[in-house]
Design an enzyme around this catalytic site. Structure first.
Site, PDB file in Angstrom:
ATOM      1  N   THR A 114      36.921  36.404  32.819  1.00  0.00           N
ATOM      2  CA  THR A 114      36.334  37.745  32.859  1.00  0.00           C
ATOM      3  C   THR A 114      37.325  38.834  32.448  1.00  0.00           C
ATOM      4  O   THR A 114      37.053  40.016  32.620  1.00  0.00           O
ATOM      5  CB  THR A 114      35.791  38.078  34.270  1.00  0.00           C
ATOM      6  OG1 THR A 114      36.875  37.937  35.194  1.00  0.00           O
ATOM      7  CG2 THR A 114      34.648  37.172  34.663  1.00  0.00           C
ATOM      8  N   LYS A 168      30.615  50.117  37.717  1.00  0.00           N
ATOM      9  CA  LYS A 168      30.476  48.672  37.456  1.00  0.00           C
ATOM     10  C   LYS A 168      30.832  47.859  38.699  1.00  0.00           C
ATOM     11  O   LYS A 168      31.864  48.096  39.321  1.00  0.00           O
ATOM     12  CB  LYS A 168      31.425  48.256  36.322  1.00  0.00           C
ATOM     13  CG  LYS A 168      31.169  48.995  35.020  1.00  0.00           C
ATOM     14  CD  LYS A 168      32.259  48.691  33.995  1.00  0.00           C
ATOM     15  CE  LYS A 168      33.608  49.237  34.405  1.00  0.00           C
ATOM     16  NZ  LYS A 168      34.617  49.133  33.326  1.00  0.00           N
ATOM     17  N   GLY A 201      38.803  41.504  30.425  1.00  0.00           N
ATOM     18  CA  GLY A 201      38.317  42.312  29.309  1.00  0.00           C
ATOM     19  C   GLY A 201      36.840  42.651  29.366  1.00  0.00           C
ATOM     20  O   GLY A 201      36.302  43.272  28.448  1.00  0.00           O
ATOM     21  N   THR A 202      36.158  42.297  30.459  1.00  0.00           N
ATOM     22  CA  THR A 202      34.717  42.609  30.543  1.00  0.00           C
ATOM     23  C   THR A 202      34.475  44.121  30.495  1.00  0.00           C
ATOM     24  O   THR A 202      33.527  44.587  29.857  1.00  0.00           O
ATOM     25  CB  THR A 202      34.075  42.054  31.833  1.00  0.00           C
ATOM     26  OG1 THR A 202      34.921  42.367  32.925  1.00  0.00           O
ATOM     27  CG2 THR A 202      33.867  40.561  31.751  1.00  0.00           C
ATOM     28  N   GLY A 203      35.345  44.871  31.178  1.00  0.00           N
ATOM     29  CA  GLY A 203      35.145  46.324  31.232  1.00  0.00           C
ATOM     30  C   GLY A 203      35.322  46.967  29.860  1.00  0.00           C
ATOM     31  O   GLY A 203      34.497  47.786  29.429  1.00  0.00           O
ATOM     32  N   CYS A 204      36.390  46.580  29.155  1.00  0.00           N
ATOM     33  CA  CYS A 204      36.656  47.128  27.809  1.00  0.00           C
ATOM     34  C   CYS A 204      35.496  46.786  26.885  1.00  0.00           C
ATOM     35  O   CYS A 204      35.021  47.613  26.101  1.00  0.00           O
ATOM     36  CB  CYS A 204      37.934  46.529  27.214  1.00  0.00           C
ATOM     37  SG  CYS A 204      39.367  46.697  28.269  1.00  0.00           S
TER      38      CYS A 204
HETATM   39  N1  LIG Z   1      31.109  37.107  36.569  1.00  0.00           N
HETATM   40  C1  LIG Z   1      30.336  38.013  35.956  1.00  0.00           C
HETATM   41  N2  LIG Z   1      29.094  37.678  35.556  1.00  0.00           N
HETATM   42  C2  LIG Z   1      28.292  38.561  34.927  1.00  0.00           C
HETATM   43  N3  LIG Z   1      28.666  39.823  34.667  1.00  0.00           N
HETATM   44  C3  LIG Z   1      29.898  40.231  35.052  1.00  0.00           C
HETATM   45  C4  LIG Z   1      30.801  39.349  35.707  1.00  0.00           C
HETATM   46  N4  LIG Z   1      31.956  40.035  35.957  1.00  0.00           N
HETATM   47  C5  LIG Z   1      31.773  41.280  35.462  1.00  0.00           C
HETATM   48  N5  LIG Z   1      30.529  41.409  34.931  1.00  0.00           N
HETATM   49  C6  LIG Z   1      29.964  42.590  34.282  1.00  0.00           C
HETATM   50  O1  LIG Z   1      30.917  43.019  33.335  1.00  0.00           O
HETATM   51  C7  LIG Z   1      30.935  44.432  33.239  1.00  0.00           C
HETATM   52  C8  LIG Z   1      32.354  44.939  33.534  1.00  0.00           C
HETATM   53  O2  LIG Z   1      32.481  45.040  34.914  1.00  0.00           O
HETATM   54  P1  LIG Z   1      33.829  44.928  35.761  1.00  0.00           P
HETATM   55  O3  LIG Z   1      34.378  43.560  35.604  1.00  0.00           O
HETATM   56  O4  LIG Z   1      33.495  45.379  37.131  1.00  0.00           O
HETATM   57  O5  LIG Z   1      34.749  45.990  35.020  1.00  0.00           O
HETATM   58  P2  LIG Z   1      36.332  45.962  34.741  1.00  0.00           P
HETATM   59  O6  LIG Z   1      36.571  44.856  33.784  1.00  0.00           O
HETATM   60  O7  LIG Z   1      36.601  47.305  34.202  1.00  0.00           O
HETATM   61  O8  LIG Z   1      36.978  45.686  36.052  1.00  0.00           O
HETATM   62  C9  LIG Z   1      29.873  44.907  34.229  1.00  0.00           C
HETATM   63  O9  LIG Z   1      28.664  45.100  33.555  1.00  0.00           O
HETATM   64  C10 LIG Z   1      29.783  43.772  35.220  1.00  0.00           C
HETATM   65  O10 LIG Z   1      28.548  43.740  35.891  1.00  0.00           O
HETATM   66  C1  LIG Z   2      45.608  47.187  27.145  1.00  0.00           C
HETATM   67  C2  LIG Z   2      44.631  46.980  28.257  1.00  0.00           C
HETATM   68  N1  LIG Z   2      43.579  47.815  28.376  1.00  0.00           N
HETATM   69  C3  LIG Z   2      42.674  47.618  29.367  1.00  0.00           C
HETATM   70  C4  LIG Z   2      42.805  46.589  30.268  1.00  0.00           C
HETATM   71  C5  LIG Z   2      41.805  46.388  31.401  1.00  0.00           C
HETATM   72  O1  LIG Z   2      41.110  45.165  31.329  1.00  0.00           O
HETATM   73  P1  LIG Z   2      40.723  44.320  32.640  1.00  0.00           P
HETATM   74  O2  LIG Z   2      40.370  45.289  33.724  1.00  0.00           O
HETATM   75  O3  LIG Z   2      39.544  43.498  32.249  1.00  0.00           O
HETATM   76  O4  LIG Z   2      41.927  43.485  32.969  1.00  0.00           O
HETATM   77  C6  LIG Z   2      43.911  45.736  30.130  1.00  0.00           C
HETATM   78  N2  LIG Z   2      44.117  44.703  30.977  1.00  0.00           N
HETATM   79  N3  LIG Z   2      44.800  45.954  29.108  1.00  0.00           N
HETATM   80 MG   LIG Z   3      36.616  42.975  34.692  1.00  0.00          MG
END
Ligand SMILES: Nc1ncnc2c1ncn2[C@@H]1O[C@H](COP(=O)(O)OP(=O)(O)O)[C@@H](O)[C@H]1O
Ligand SMILES: Cc1ncc(COP(=O)(O)O)c(N)n1
Ligand SMILES: [Mg+2]
Length: 529
Positions: A240, A207, A242-245
């Protein structure tokens, strides 16, 4: 290729199994099965990420979500203040409780805080079969706090990843899993996806939410044969967290419904993008990274002038139904006509447009809604549920040959107002069962706004009102000369009158509405004496 792994069937055989399963269950308990994701993850007290995000994402995607909590975090939009790991044997107990009883389709993992927890999970997966395993290798929160230390890396690499149908690391996690390699470009992400795939997962999604200097949000999907560069616009927002979860849960939800992997990933990415766009201006917490709204309810901009109250039957008192032909004839716009009716005392407005182009109707609905909202008057749309949804109007009014109230209710949700035209006791009963809020009953008198519409007369109105469980508004040929008679009958459940020509087929809408309002006030006060 992966040797171990949870077997993910293709969508066809998956559906077959679901049909067999549900018919079997129906035989047993008379019920149907529902796609089911088990989230094995940490709790986020701020509810933006972790278990709370997983529950909301699955709910939004229409999938049941059970939860095994691996860790409890004290967390908010500023960061992670404390972490309390759940004892491993208690994680095992939760896994057993869920998996021994419920038919889980897909397991999704988030925060796995210790090697012991990973082992407990892997043990459970050998005892209870599930259709797919989605691994989000959570290690560090975006705020920089460690959620699973480096000691876990070798267990992730050697034991968990080979079992996964998909692994979804962000840039930092992909780098950590690959011994700290540099990840700065899309080309680096491709390379990482290939290297991670060699560790055993069937699919990899690297991602790029945190990819520096990228205008788009780019993710790289690799299935061992092909690379797919999944791009969406990068939403400018602080929300943003929690986007990954959420992305991983949504992938799990789509897989549970039977989607093939690439489709699940595409849908999940689109869902995250849409949710971020809808939530880009919401303000929760004072930290650098806020949560977003999974259920897309807090649509930006519209909250400030949402109607405050639920449907109030007294809103039916003076119900103005528009007619574009009449307003055109008198040389005024729909918005001006609606504004004048409201000023004159109309308590609810229905837009009735039988000939307008959809695009024009939508624009008219939006303009009228702005006027109605500023006066706290509900705006309903005749027949067109799509226009009501697109304009965020307060509800719809449907006739007997339009969409059934129950279907409109499913599409519009619990808060919107639904009215149904009813001539008989049976139709009134059906409207109530279907989840309508009120009924319109008529034509009371003959009218030329509706061709071939048989009148039910005052007797018919009385019959429907007496049997109705819903509030009633009388409609059809009602004007200043007969409205008093209708209201003075004191019929049970009758809350008001709906009028078209009496307001809009006149030169001065304001004056006519005022006149009718005064008359209705008089009739209802004389009824009370
Ligand atoms: N500002 C944003 N606009 C659109 N999509 C986003 C944005 N930030 C993250 N994403 C999308 O959200 C998903 C989670 O990505 P990311 O944020 O890299 O993961 P994590 O939350 O685990 O760090 C991916 O599909 C990424 O492309
Ligand atoms: C309990 C828990 N699980 C997962 C994430 C990762 O989320 P993020 O990378 O978006 O902060 C988090 N912050 N807290
Ligand atoms: Mg994220």
């Amino acid at each position: 290729m992966a040797s171990g792994g949870v077997i993910l069937s293709n969508s066809f055989s998956f559906y077959q199994k679901r049909i067999v399963m549900s018919s079997r269950m129906q035989e047993k308990n008379g019920g149907a099965s529902i796609p089911h994701v088990l989230s094995v993850a940490g709790s986020d007290s701020g509810a933006g990420a972790g278990i709370q995000a997983d529950l909301k994402a699955c709910a939004a995607r229409g999938v049941y979500c059970s939860t095994v909590i691996t860790s409890v975090t004290a967390q908010n939009t500023v960061g992670v203040q404390a972490v309390h790991a759940v004892p491993e044997d208690f994680v095992a107990q939760q896994l057993k409780s869920v998996l021994s009883d419920m038919q889980v389709d897909v397991v999704k993992t988030g925060m796995l805080p210790s090697v012991g927890v990973v082992k407990v999970l892997l043990q459970s997966l050998t005892e209870f079969s599930v259709r797919a395993l989605v691994v989000d290798p959570v290690m560090v929160s975006t705020s920089g706090d460690v959620l699973a230390g480096p000691s876990i890396l070798s267990t992730f690499r050697e034991e968990l990843l080979p079992m996964a149908n998909i692994v979804t690391p962000n840039i930092k996690e992909a780098s950590a899993l690959l011994g700290g390699i540099r990840l700065e470009t899309v080309a680096d992400m491709r390379n990482a996806a290939e290297l991670l795939h060699a560790l055993g997962p069937r699919n990899v999604l690297v991602k790029g939410g945190d990819l520096p200097d990228s205008l788009d949000a780019v993710d790289i999907f690799f299935n061992g044969e092909h690379f797919y560069e999944l791009r969406s616009s990068r939403i400018k927002t602080r929300n943003t967290h929690g986007t990954g979860c959420t992305l991983a849960s949504c992938i799990a939800a789509e897989l549970a419904k039977g989607s093939p992997m690439l489709t699940a990933v595409r849908v999940a990415k689109r869902y995250v993008e849409t949710a971020l766009e809808y939530s880009k201006d919401i303000l929760i917490g004072n930290g650098i990274q806020g949560p977003f709204d999974h259920l897309l309810r807090l649509k930006s901009g519209s909250q400030s002038f949402h109607r405050k109250d639920a449907f109030n039957p007294s809103d039916l008192f003076l119900y103005a139904v528009t007619d574009s032909g009449m307003n055109k004839k008198w040389g005024r716009s729909m918005v001006d006509a609606v504004a004048a009716a409201i000023q004159g005392g109309a308590t609810i407005v229905q837009l009735r447009e039988k000939d307008a182009e959809t695009r024009d109707f939508l624009e008219t609905a939006k303009s009228c809604l702005a006027v109605c909202r500023s006066h706290g008057v509900p705006l309903l749309i005749n027949d067109r549920v799509d226009i009501a949804l697109a304009s965020d109007a307060d509800g719809v009014h449907v006739g007997q040959s339009d969409m059934p109230a129950s279907v409109a209710r499913t599409l519009l949700g619990p808060e919107k107002i639904i009215g149904v035209s009813c001539k008989t006791i049976e139709q009134a009963q059906q409207a109530w069962i279907g989840g309508a809020d009120y009924i319109g009953s008529g034509g009371v008198y003959s009218t030329n706004t509706k061709a071939n519409n048989p009148t039910i007369g005052l007797d018919g109105l009385k019959t429907v009102c007496s049997a109705s469980k819903l509030p009633v508004v009388a409609i059809g040929g009602i004007n200043a000369s007969n409205a008093g008679t209708v209201m003075e009958m004191g019929l049970p459940n009758l809350k008001g009158v709906a009028v078209v020509s009496a307001l809009f087929d006149r030169e001065n809408v304001l004056a006519e509405t005022k006149k009718l309002h005064a008359l209705l006030m008089e009739a209802s006060s004389s009824k009370m004496q």
